[in-house]
Design a protein around this motif. Structure first.
Motif, PDB file in Angstrom:
ATOM      1  N   ALA A  37      22.536  34.899  45.826  1.00  0.00           N
ATOM      2  CA  ALA A  37      23.271  34.017  46.741  1.00  0.00           C
ATOM      3  C   ALA A  37      23.993  34.830  47.820  1.00  0.00           C
ATOM      4  O   ALA A  37      23.973  34.456  48.999  1.00  0.00           O
ATOM      5  CB  ALA A  37      24.255  33.159  45.959  1.00  0.00           C
ATOM      6  N   ALA A  38      24.602  35.934  47.422  1.00  0.00           N
ATOM      7  CA  ALA A  38      25.321  36.777  48.383  1.00  0.00           C
ATOM      8  C   ALA A  38      24.360  37.402  49.393  1.00  0.00           C
ATOM      9  O   ALA A  38      24.671  37.490  50.587  1.00  0.00           O
ATOM     10  CB  ALA A  38      26.110  37.861  47.653  1.00  0.00           C
ATOM     11  N   LEU A  39      23.209  37.826  48.925  1.00  0.00           N
ATOM     12  CA  LEU A  39      22.216  38.412  49.829  1.00  0.00           C
ATOM     13  C   LEU A  39      21.698  37.374  50.822  1.00  0.00           C
ATOM     14  O   LEU A  39      21.516  37.671  52.009  1.00  0.00           O
ATOM     15  CB  LEU A  39      21.056  39.020  49.031  1.00  0.00           C
ATOM     16  CG  LEU A  39      21.393  40.297  48.264  1.00  0.00           C
ATOM     17  CD1 LEU A  39      20.296  40.625  47.259  1.00  0.00           C
ATOM     18  CD2 LEU A  39      21.629  41.458  49.210  1.00  0.00           C
ATOM     19  N   GLN A  40      21.465  36.160  50.348  1.00  0.00           N
ATOM     20  CA  GLN A  40      21.006  35.092  51.232  1.00  0.00           C
ATOM     21  C   GLN A  40      22.058  34.794  52.307  1.00  0.00           C
ATOM     22  O   GLN A  40      21.730  34.596  53.480  1.00  0.00           O
ATOM     23  CB  GLN A  40      20.702  33.820  50.432  1.00  0.00           C
ATOM     24  CG  GLN A  40      19.508  33.956  49.511  1.00  0.00           C
ATOM     25  CD  GLN A  40      18.223  34.121  50.288  1.00  0.00           C
ATOM     26  OE1 GLN A  40      17.875  33.306  51.121  1.00  0.00           O
ATOM     27  NE2 GLN A  40      17.525  35.211  50.024  1.00  0.00           N
ATOM     28  N   LYS A  41      23.313  34.790  51.897  1.00  0.00           N
ATOM     29  CA  LYS A  41      24.407  34.520  52.833  1.00  0.00           C
ATOM     30  C   LYS A  41      24.543  35.660  53.846  1.00  0.00           C
ATOM     31  O   LYS A  41      24.679  35.423  55.046  1.00  0.00           O
ATOM     32  CB  LYS A  41      25.720  34.344  52.057  1.00  0.00           C
ATOM     33  CG  LYS A  41      26.896  34.003  52.907  1.00  0.00           C
ATOM     34  CD  LYS A  41      28.133  33.821  52.054  1.00  0.00           C
ATOM     35  CE  LYS A  41      29.357  33.570  52.927  1.00  0.00           C
ATOM     36  NZ  LYS A  41      30.581  33.470  52.123  1.00  0.00           N
ATOM     37  N   THR A  42      24.476  36.901  53.376  1.00  0.00           N
ATOM     38  CA  THR A  42      24.623  38.066  54.241  1.00  0.00           C
ATOM     39  C   THR A  42      23.448  38.183  55.209  1.00  0.00           C
ATOM     40  O   THR A  42      23.604  38.622  56.341  1.00  0.00           O
ATOM     41  CB  THR A  42      24.751  39.347  53.385  1.00  0.00           C
ATOM     42  OG1 THR A  42      25.870  39.190  52.506  1.00  0.00           O
ATOM     43  CG2 THR A  42      24.966  40.575  54.236  1.00  0.00           C
ATOM     44  N   ARG A  43      22.280  37.782  54.763  1.00  0.00           N
ATOM     45  CA  ARG A  43      21.064  37.877  55.573  1.00  0.00           C
ATOM     46  C   ARG A  43      21.178  37.060  56.860  1.00  0.00           C
ATOM     47  O   ARG A  43      20.627  37.433  57.891  1.00  0.00           O
ATOM     48  CB  ARG A  43      19.866  37.391  54.753  1.00  0.00           C
ATOM     49  CG  ARG A  43      18.546  37.527  55.470  1.00  0.00           C
ATOM     50  CD  ARG A  43      17.417  36.880  54.687  1.00  0.00           C
ATOM     51  NE  ARG A  43      16.130  37.210  55.239  1.00  0.00           N
ATOM     52  CZ  ARG A  43      15.629  36.655  56.330  1.00  0.00           C
ATOM     53  NH1 ARG A  43      16.303  35.744  57.000  1.00  0.00           N
ATOM     54  NH2 ARG A  43      14.436  37.015  56.774  1.00  0.00           N
ATOM     55  N   LYS A  44      21.907  35.958  56.819  1.00  0.00           N
ATOM     56  CA  LYS A  44      22.027  35.075  57.978  1.00  0.00           C
ATOM     57  C   LYS A  44      22.644  35.791  59.185  1.00  0.00           C
ATOM     58  O   LYS A  44      22.321  35.468  60.322  1.00  0.00           O
ATOM     59  CB  LYS A  44      22.863  33.842  57.629  1.00  0.00           C
ATOM     60  CG  LYS A  44      22.181  32.919  56.645  1.00  0.00           C
ATOM     61  CD  LYS A  44      23.067  31.764  56.273  1.00  0.00           C
ATOM     62  CE  LYS A  44      22.398  30.912  55.204  1.00  0.00           C
ATOM     63  NZ  LYS A  44      23.267  29.828  54.748  1.00  0.00           N
ATOM     64  N   ASP A  45      23.542  36.750  58.916  1.00  0.00           N
ATOM     65  CA  ASP A  45      24.229  37.456  59.996  1.00  0.00           C
ATOM     66  C   ASP A  45      23.614  38.816  60.289  1.00  0.00           C
ATOM     67  O   ASP A  45      24.193  39.598  61.041  1.00  0.00           O
ATOM     68  CB  ASP A  45      25.709  37.651  59.633  1.00  0.00           C
ATOM     69  CG  ASP A  45      26.435  36.324  59.466  1.00  0.00           C
ATOM     70  OD1 ASP A  45      26.066  35.358  60.156  1.00  0.00           O
ATOM     71  OD2 ASP A  45      27.371  36.257  58.648  1.00  0.00           O
ATOM     72  N   ALA A  46      22.481  39.127  59.693  1.00  0.00           N
ATOM     73  CA  ALA A  46      21.866  40.447  59.862  1.00  0.00           C
ATOM     74  C   ALA A  46      20.604  40.339  60.703  1.00  0.00           C
ATOM     75  O   ALA A  46      20.038  39.263  60.869  1.00  0.00           O
ATOM     76  CB  ALA A  46      21.537  41.039  58.489  1.00  0.00           C
ATOM     77  N   SER A  47      20.187  41.500  61.220  1.00  0.00           N
ATOM     78  CA  SER A  47      18.930  41.537  61.974  1.00  0.00           C
ATOM     79  C   SER A  47      18.314  42.926  61.844  1.00  0.00           C
ATOM     80  O   SER A  47      18.957  43.861  61.361  1.00  0.00           O
ATOM     81  CB  SER A  47      19.179  41.193  63.450  1.00  0.00           C
ATOM     82  OG  SER A  47      20.056  42.141  64.023  1.00  0.00           O
ATOM     83  N   GLY A  48      17.070  43.030  62.245  1.00  0.00           N
ATOM     84  CA  GLY A  48      16.386  44.322  62.276  1.00  0.00           C
ATOM     85  C   GLY A  48      16.266  44.986  60.921  1.00  0.00           C
ATOM     86  O   GLY A  48      15.925  44.339  59.928  1.00  0.00           O
ATOM     87  N   ASP A  49      16.546  46.294  60.892  1.00  0.00           N
ATOM     88  CA  ASP A  49      16.410  47.085  59.667  1.00  0.00           C
ATOM     89  C   ASP A  49      17.353  46.608  58.567  1.00  0.00           C
ATOM     90  O   ASP A  49      17.005  46.663  57.382  1.00  0.00           O
ATOM     91  CB  ASP A  49      16.657  48.569  59.948  1.00  0.00           C
ATOM     92  CG  ASP A  49      15.508  49.197  60.736  1.00  0.00           C
ATOM     93  OD1 ASP A  49      14.403  48.612  60.741  1.00  0.00           O
ATOM     94  OD2 ASP A  49      15.723  50.272  61.323  1.00  0.00           O
ATOM     95  N   LEU A  50      18.537  46.160  58.945  1.00  0.00           N
ATOM     96  CA  LEU A  50      19.492  45.675  57.949  1.00  0.00           C
ATOM     97  C   LEU A  50      18.939  44.434  57.254  1.00  0.00           C
ATOM     98  O   LEU A  50      19.001  44.308  56.034  1.00  0.00           O
ATOM     99  CB  LEU A  50      20.847  45.375  58.592  1.00  0.00           C
ATOM    100  CG  LEU A  50      21.962  44.945  57.655  1.00  0.00           C
ATOM    101  CD1 LEU A  50      22.208  45.995  56.573  1.00  0.00           C
ATOM    102  CD2 LEU A  50      23.235  44.674  58.435  1.00  0.00           C
ATOM    103  N   GLN A  51      18.347  43.536  58.017  1.00  0.00           N
ATOM    104  CA  GLN A  51      17.755  42.334  57.433  1.00  0.00           C
ATOM    105  C   GLN A  51      16.583  42.696  56.517  1.00  0.00           C
ATOM    106  O   GLN A  51      16.434  42.121  55.439  1.00  0.00           O
ATOM    107  CB  GLN A  51      17.297  41.387  58.535  1.00  0.00           C
ATOM    108  CG  GLN A  51      16.933  40.009  58.031  1.00  0.00           C
ATOM    109  CD  GLN A  51      16.595  39.070  59.164  1.00  0.00           C
ATOM    110  OE1 GLN A  51      15.685  39.362  59.943  1.00  0.00           O
ATOM    111  NE2 GLN A  51      17.325  37.972  59.268  1.00  0.00           N
TER     112      GLN A  51
END
Length: 141
Positions: free
Chosen positions: A15-29
């Protein structure tokens, strides 16, 4: 108890990864997606429109938390099935095998949490984002 704890951690981490993914892009995503795929595989997390029906789908492999939870529950029901007798040799052998599988799965889970989650948290911190914690909200207060 160890399995239930690991399953809870896996669900919270997913759940935390799904939430964090929304604000990430590129290599971080990509790093978030890679870790999330490992979490989903470790626990065999099934995304279903009705999660109460998700138990009917078979596990993807025999080295995940969902399979082990079901196998241990079935074994417990067989042993506690109403007979006042010691567990059969088959039940004892089954428990030994399942315990070994559980220990191996928990060891992999521990490595994922300490190594791979830490590496992702370092990337999140470098990107100015909040690191992910496995602590439940109840333990934080």
């Amino acid at each position: 108890a160890k399995l239930a704890t690991a399953m809870g951690e896996a669900n919270r981490l997913h759940a935390a990864l799904q939430k964090t993914r929304k604000d990430a892009s590129g290599d971080l995503q990509k790093a978030i997606d890679a870790l999330d795929a490992k979490v989903v595989a470790a626990a065999d997390i099934t995304e279903a429109p009705n999660p109460y029906n998700a138990w009917t789908s078979p596990p993807n492999n025999l080295q995940n938390f969902r399979y082990l939870e079901g196998a241990l529950r079935s074994l417990m029901q067989a042993v506690d099935g109403g007979a006042d007798a010691a567990p059969s040799p088959d039940a004892q052998n089954g428990y030994t095998k399942l315990s070994g599988m559980l220990d191996a799965s928990l060891q992999k889970w521990s490595a994922l949490k300490t190594t791979e989650l830490s590496a992702l948290n370092a990337k999140l911190k470098a990107a100015g984002k909040k690191p992910i914690s496995l602590e439940s909200n109840k333990t934080k207060s």
